[in-house]
Design a protein around this motif. Structure first.
Motif, PDB file in Angstrom:
ATOM      1  N   TYR A   1       5.345   3.774  11.064  1.00 38.58           N
ATOM      2  CA  TYR A   1       3.982   4.307  11.040  1.00 38.58           C
ATOM      3  C   TYR A   1       3.783   5.208  12.257  1.00 38.58           C
TER       4      TYR A   1
ATOM      5  N   SER B   1       7.908   2.416   4.138  1.00 36.68           N
ATOM      6  CA  SER B   1       9.030   1.482   4.235  1.00 36.68           C
ATOM      7  C   SER B   1      10.326   2.262   4.364  1.00 36.68           C
TER       8      SER B   1
ATOM      9  N   ARG C   1      14.492   6.655   1.435  1.00 33.14           N
ATOM     10  CA  ARG C   1      15.293   5.564   1.986  1.00 33.14           C
ATOM     11  C   ARG C   1      16.762   5.739   1.645  1.00 33.14           C
TER      12      ARG C   1
ATOM     13  N   ILE D   1       1.075  -2.827   3.637  1.00 35.46           N
ATOM     14  CA  ILE D   1       2.360  -2.582   2.999  1.00 35.46           C
ATOM     15  C   ILE D   1       3.073  -3.916   2.845  1.00 35.46           C
ATOM     16  N   GLU D   2       3.678  -4.128   1.690  1.00 33.22           N
ATOM     17  CA  GLU D   2       4.265  -5.421   1.353  1.00 33.22           C
ATOM     18  C   GLU D   2       5.665  -5.564   1.941  1.00 33.22           C
ATOM     19  N   ILE D   3       5.965  -6.743   2.478  1.00 34.04           N
ATOM     20  CA  ILE D   3       7.304  -7.119   2.903  1.00 34.04           C
ATOM     21  C   ILE D   3       7.619  -8.491   2.310  1.00 34.04           C
TER      22      ILE D   3
ATOM     23  N   GLU E   1       8.638   2.072  14.691  1.00 34.82           N
ATOM     24  CA  GLU E   1       9.353   1.348  13.640  1.00 34.82           C
ATOM     25  C   GLU E   1       9.239  -0.152  13.906  1.00 34.82           C
TER      26      GLU E   1
ATOM     27  N   THR F   1      14.503  -1.744   5.117  1.00 40.76           N
ATOM     28  CA  THR F   1      14.427  -3.079   5.721  1.00 40.76           C
ATOM     29  C   THR F   1      13.444  -3.114   6.887  1.00 40.76           C
ATOM     30  N   THR F   2      12.858  -1.996   7.250  1.00 40.92           N
ATOM     31  CA  THR F   2      11.881  -1.921   8.334  1.00 40.92           C
ATOM     32  C   THR F   2      10.671  -1.122   7.871  1.00 40.92           C
ATOM     33  N   LEU F   3       9.590  -1.175   8.660  1.00 38.28           N
ATOM     34  CA  LEU F   3       8.382  -0.393   8.411  1.00 38.28           C
ATOM     35  C   LEU F   3       8.252   0.676   9.481  1.00 38.28           C
TER      36      LEU F   3
END
Length: 400
Positions: free
Chosen positions: A67, A60, A113, A13-15, A79, A63-65
């Motif tokens: 899973y 996403s 989100r 996942i892109e950040i 998180e 501002t955080t990921l």
């Protein structure tokens, strides 16, 4: 990916600092210190070593990921924040307060989100688990876990444009709106809209009234026979019309279904009605303790003596609801409350209030009583806060 563990990569996942890549037991950051990413400048650094459920892709939260980790008997919802090229990220287990809530084999995960909500479920199960949070700047001000129970097992779900879509075993694609819209069923009182809480709502008209039986029959409702497991009651509601309400605003009745027709008691002829399935709403409160603020956290005095005299339920928009007190050694006590007292509203108008504080008598030791709030009514029951009054004594112990 260089690691002391076997690291077969499953998802990424892109950040803003690169690509976070996941294996079953480790997370990596694919990035470059140069302005150009190529095989010579690419670097894959290990950033954390947490377990990861490879069947559910990460999401996403803005501002955080986030899973899932299903390495134990139950799943964990983790998180990840502040993922940088140098240093380690901050990882918090958001499901720590509900360690046995999430089943191990969750395989469906979606989120919104904009509405700060995450929904997760399991294929073949009729339960969806939700996580609702409220973020202010870098601080998580509030968070809550809840459950939704559907009529049929879930096959798939997703969120698009503030709407939660799910497909059940009846092969019906259904929608739950996460924000209020102009088309939502509601009744208006003094220019205030009160949403009606029913599932699978639509409108019906052209009812035929039989004065001999005092029943109104609605025929040709084709979708009724397609609902194979109607686990809740079908009701009809008179919203009151626009702009001026009719003389029966807010009245509702339970329907008796037969094939593609249904009957309701009374005369409902000549009006367009909202029809849908009513569902139960339930909130179980934890044990009440005396708490005091210490810095950023609150500390509960679990060793003190507390006799609850009463609790106060602070409601927003509210209609009909009930409370149940489960007490040790005594029979359960249930009280049904209406939001507006008699003579407190105009005749033939919905007795709903925009806000109200209800006092519930308890007079029981805090550890001997469990309080439950329930509502199975099309009226809203918006709980905002709970407070209590009682006799508190620290027992004058000296504690270290």
């Amino acid at each position: 990916a260089a690691s002391i563990f076997p690291s077969e990569l499953f998802d990424g996942i892109e950040i803003n600092t690169g690509l976070v890549v996941f294996s079953t037991n480790q997370q990596f950051l694919l990035s470059s210190d140069d302005t150009v990413l190529n095989p010579d400048t690419a670097k894959l650094r290990s950033v954390s070593t947490f377990n990861y459920n490879e069947t559910v892709p990460p999401i996403s939260l803005g501002t955080t990921l986030a899973y899932l980790d299903n390495s134990g008997k139950f799943s964990r919802f983790n998180e990840m924040a502040n993922t940088q090229r140098e240093g380690e990220p901050n990882i918090v287990e958001a499901s720590k307060v509900v360690p046995t809530l999430l089943p191990k084999d969750i395989d469906l995960l979606t989120n919104s989100r904009e509405n700060s909500i995450v929904l997760m479920g399991k294929t073949g199960s009729d339960i969806v688990y939700g996580y609702k949070y409220f973020q202010v700047s870098e601080q998580r001000q509030q968070a809550a876990w809840f459950k939704w129970k559907f009529n049929n097992p879930l096959l798939y779900h997703f969120i698009i444009n503030d709407e939660y879509f799910f497909l059940d075993s009846d092969k019906f694609l259904q929608c739950i709106k996460l924000v209020q819209t102009e088309n939502d069923p509601s009744t208006s009182i003094d220019s205030v809209d009160f949403l009606l809480h029913i599932d699978n709502y639509t409108t019906v008209s052209n009812g035929n009234f039989d004065s001999a039986t005092n029943l109104t029959t609605f025929s040709g409702v084709s979708w009724l026979s397609s609902v194979t497991t109607p686990n809740h009651k079908l009701i009809v509601i008179d919203e009151g019309g626009t702009p001026a309400p009719t003389d029966d605003q807010g009245r509702y009745a339970e329907a008796t279904v037969s094939g593609t027709s249904f009957t309701v008691p009374g005369n409902w002829q000549g009006v367009t009605l909202t029809i849908g399935y009513i569902y139960p709403y339930e909130v179980k409160f934890p044990t009440f303790y005396y708490t005091r603020k210490e810095g950023e956290s609150a500390r509960s005095d679990v060793n003190a003596s507390l006799v609850l005299h009463r609790i106060k339920l602070h409601f927003g928009k509210i209609g009909l609801y009930e409370t149940t007190l489960e007490r040790v050694g005594k029979t359960d006590y249930t009280e049904v409350y209406e939001s507006t007292v008699m003579d407190g509203y105009n005749a033939s108008r919905s007795p709903y209030l925009e806000e109200y504080i209800q006092t519930v008598p308890v007079y029981e030791k805090n550890t001997n009583v469990d309080v439950t709030l329930k509502s199975s009514h099309p009226a809203p029951a918006t709980l905002r806060a709970v407070s209590w009054e009682g006799n508190y004594s620290p027992k004058y112990y000296r504690r270290g």
